[in-house]
Design a protein around this motif. Structure first.
Motif, PDB file in Angstrom:
ATOM      1  N   VAL A   1      69.554-129.527  20.690  1.00 26.64           N
ATOM      2  CA  VAL A   1      70.590-129.000  20.669  1.00 26.64           C
ATOM      3  C   VAL A   1      70.640-128.309  21.970  1.00 26.64           C
ATOM      4  N   PRO A   2      71.520-128.495  22.855  1.00 25.81           N
ATOM      5  CA  PRO A   2      71.717-127.392  24.467  1.00 25.81           C
ATOM      6  C   PRO A   2      71.968-126.362  24.356  1.00 25.81           C
ATOM      7  N   ALA A   3      71.595-125.829  25.239  1.00 22.10           N
ATOM      8  CA  ALA A   3      71.787-124.155  26.129  1.00 22.10           C
ATOM      9  C   ALA A   3      72.805-124.459  27.109  1.00 22.10           C
ATOM     10  N   ILE A   4      73.886-123.970  26.644  1.00 22.13           N
ATOM     11  CA  ILE A   4      74.721-123.708  27.954  1.00 22.13           C
ATOM     12  C   ILE A   4      74.937-122.436  28.493  1.00 22.13           C
ATOM     13  N   ALA A  34      65.660-122.556  23.268  1.00 26.67           N
ATOM     14  CA  ALA A  34      66.053-122.723  24.517  1.00 26.67           C
ATOM     15  C   ALA A  34      65.150-122.076  25.842  1.00 26.67           C
ATOM     16  N   HIS A  35      64.183-123.046  25.892  1.00 26.06           N
ATOM     17  CA  HIS A  35      63.380-122.775  27.196  1.00 26.06           C
ATOM     18  C   HIS A  35      63.901-123.331  27.972  1.00 26.06           C
ATOM     19  N   GLU A  36      64.714-124.313  28.063  1.00 26.12           N
ATOM     20  CA  GLU A  36      65.299-124.084  29.689  1.00 26.12           C
ATOM     21  C   GLU A  36      67.740-124.373  28.648  1.00 26.12           C
ATOM     22  N   PHE A  37      68.042-123.919  30.501  1.00 25.80           N
ATOM     23  CA  PHE A  37      69.139-124.412  29.850  1.00 25.80           C
ATOM     24  C   PHE A  37      69.251-124.911  30.436  1.00 25.80           C
ATOM     25  N   LEU A  38      70.368-126.340  29.950  1.00 22.38           N
ATOM     26  CA  LEU A  38      71.109-127.759  30.045  1.00 22.38           C
ATOM     27  C   LEU A  38      71.673-127.131  31.492  1.00 22.38           C
ATOM     28  N   VAL A  39      72.373-126.734  31.634  1.00 21.33           N
ATOM     29  CA  VAL A  39      73.746-125.772  32.738  1.00 21.33           C
ATOM     30  C   VAL A  39      73.714-124.767  32.519  1.00 21.33           C
ATOM     31  N   THR A  40      73.432-124.299  33.728  1.00 21.39           N
ATOM     32  CA  THR A  40      73.574-122.938  34.320  1.00 21.39           C
ATOM     33  C   THR A  40      74.822-122.790  35.229  1.00 21.39           C
ATOM     34  N   MET A  41      76.320-122.427  34.584  1.00 15.34           N
ATOM     35  CA  MET A  41      77.698-122.340  35.226  1.00 15.34           C
ATOM     36  C   MET A  41      77.847-121.456  36.538  1.00 15.34           C
ATOM     37  N   LEU A  42      77.527-120.876  37.354  1.00 14.34           N
ATOM     38  CA  LEU A  42      78.143-119.793  38.166  1.00 14.34           C
ATOM     39  C   LEU A  42      78.918-119.135  39.255  1.00 14.34           C
ATOM     40  N   GLY A  43      79.919-118.588  39.215  1.00 11.47           N
ATOM     41  CA  GLY A  43      81.168-118.000  39.892  1.00 11.47           C
ATOM     42  C   GLY A  43      80.102-117.401  41.215  1.00 11.47           C
ATOM     43  N   VAL A  44      81.047-117.202  42.474  1.00  5.99           N
ATOM     44  CA  VAL A  44      80.753-116.819  43.321  1.00  5.99           C
ATOM     45  C   VAL A  44      81.568-115.259  43.914  1.00  5.99           C
ATOM     46  N   GLY A  45      81.531-114.377  43.792  1.00  8.50           N
ATOM     47  CA  GLY A  45      82.336-113.397  45.193  1.00  8.50           C
ATOM     48  C   GLY A  45      82.227-113.990  46.372  1.00  8.50           C
ATOM     49  N   PRO A  46      83.737-112.699  46.609  1.00  6.98           N
ATOM     50  CA  PRO A  46      83.726-113.374  48.737  1.00  6.98           C
ATOM     51  C   PRO A  46      82.523-112.591  49.052  1.00  6.98           C
ATOM     52  N   ASP A  47      81.815-111.921  48.518  1.00  4.11           N
ATOM     53  CA  ASP A  47      80.089-111.438  49.299  1.00  4.11           C
ATOM     54  C   ASP A  47      79.311-111.835  48.932  1.00  4.11           C
ATOM     55  N   GLY A  48      79.109-113.121  48.425  1.00  6.84           N
ATOM     56  CA  GLY A  48      77.838-114.061  48.199  1.00  6.84           C
ATOM     57  C   GLY A  48      77.313-113.686  46.853  1.00  6.84           C
ATOM     58  N   HIS A  49      78.332-112.622  45.889  1.00  2.00           N
ATOM     59  CA  HIS A  49      77.116-112.448  45.404  1.00  2.00           C
ATOM     60  C   HIS A  49      77.215-113.567  43.586  1.00  2.00           C
ATOM     61  N   ILE A  50      76.260-113.904  42.490  1.00  2.00           N
ATOM     62  CA  ILE A  50      76.607-114.544  41.313  1.00  2.00           C
ATOM     63  C   ILE A  50      76.721-113.290  40.007  1.00  2.00           C
ATOM     64  N   ALA A  51      76.733-113.765  39.027  1.00  2.00           N
ATOM     65  CA  ALA A  51      76.160-113.109  37.905  1.00  2.00           C
ATOM     66  C   ALA A  51      76.576-111.661  38.017  1.00  2.00           C
ATOM     67  N   SER A  52      76.386-110.510  37.862  1.00  2.00           N
ATOM     68  CA  SER A  52      76.600-109.414  38.310  1.00  2.00           C
ATOM     69  C   SER A  52      75.066-108.912  39.279  1.00  2.00           C
ATOM     70  N   LEU A  53      74.662-109.570  40.175  1.00  2.00           N
ATOM     71  CA  LEU A  53      73.457-109.772  41.291  1.00  2.00           C
ATOM     72  C   LEU A  53      74.107-109.724  42.727  1.00  2.00           C
ATOM     73  N   PHE A  54      74.595-108.576  42.595  1.00  2.00           N
ATOM     74  CA  PHE A  54      75.234-108.112  44.688  1.00  2.00           C
ATOM     75  C   PHE A  54      74.323-108.326  45.678  1.00  2.00           C
ATOM     76  N   PRO A  55      75.135-108.228  46.507  1.00  2.00           N
ATOM     77  CA  PRO A  55      73.599-108.166  48.116  1.00  2.00           C
ATOM     78  C   PRO A  55      73.407-107.143  47.859  1.00  2.00           C
ATOM     79  N   GLY A  56      72.040-106.866  48.389  1.00  2.00           N
ATOM     80  CA  GLY A  56      71.170-105.835  48.605  1.00  2.00           C
ATOM     81  C   GLY A  56      70.712-105.086  47.483  1.00  2.00           C
TER      82      GLY A  56
END
Length: 247
Positions: free
Chosen positions: A42-45, A139-161
């Protein structure tokens, strides 16, 4: 790249435009889910938000009838969420439900939404709750994690600095986000990387410099958070020509 040196090197896949990128990613996602189910899992995405993610989700809905996927046997999680009302169109979960989850009839118990202000008194409480839910799930491990990337290089809500980049929890609260709304909940770099495959989904020339910095030999996660996540088996950057223009 901190903590990722022993993992497979990223692979870059360039498509003509955003539409072609969305179709390619949707097809690959459906294939991965179908193959995982065929193997008895049962995959986790782990889903992301944003314009290109929405296009991918709509392609998934369009292509799904031919995929053979059992939508009652897939768990969907979220890499981050805006801490706003549960039905707000600003929420990644609302966008995903509208684009494909509800369209395909994914059972509600398979869609693991992050808490909203109606169910958690603060972003920190919401993060603790979501972390506990994920820790206690199958869900011991995601099958696939999909991430967008902001112009500042952030992913999810993890921002530079931001201090959250060095957090070791599963999920953390974010205040003072440079992108509105200011209050958010996000999985940490460690949690996002707990995935067989990590897919970065990037479209448009406004993201080209962030892509370049993320894939450069030199640089730091503090400056470009997208440098901080790789999958245990695969990391693929799905780009359109504009996003890849500085590579």
């Amino acid at each position: 790249m901190t903590g990722t040196d022993s993992l497979p090197e990223p692979h870059v896949e360039v498509h003509a435009d955003a539409a072609a990128l969305a179709t390619a990613v949707a097809g690959e996602l459906l294939n991965r889910i179908a193959d995982s189910q065929a193997a008895g899992h049962v995959p986790a995405i782990c889903l992301t938000g944003g314009t290109i993610a929405d296009a991918i989700h709509r392609e998934v809905a369009r292509m799904a009838p031919e995929s053979g996927v059992d939508w009652g046997a897939v768990d969907f999680w979220f890499g981050d969420e805006r801490y706003v009302d549960r039905d707000s169109p600003d929420r990644n979960a609302v966008q995903a439900r509208d684009a494909f989850l509800d369209v395909l009839g994914v059972p509600p118990h398979r869609v693991h939404e992050m808490p909203s202000p109606s169910s958690a008194r603060s972003v920190d409480e919401a993060a603790r709750s979501y972390g506990a839910e994920l820790r206690g799930s199958a869900a011991h491990e995601f099958l696939v994690t999909m991430l967008g990337v902001g112009p500042d290089g952030h992913i999810a809500s993890l921002f530079p600095g931001f201090s959250q980049l060095t957090a070791h929890d599963i999920a953390v609260g974010v205040t003072g986000s440079p992108k509105p709304p200011p209050h958010r909940v996000t999985l940490t770099l460690e949690a996002l990387a707990h995935s067989a495959a990590v897919w970065f989904l990037v479209s448009g020339d406004a993201k080209a410099d962030a892509v370049r910095r993320a894939l450069a030999e030199d640089g730091t996660v503090a400056e470009t958070p997208a440098r901080g996540v790789r999958g245990t088996a695969e990391t693929t950057w799905f780009l359109d020509h504009d996003a890849a223009s500085l590579l």
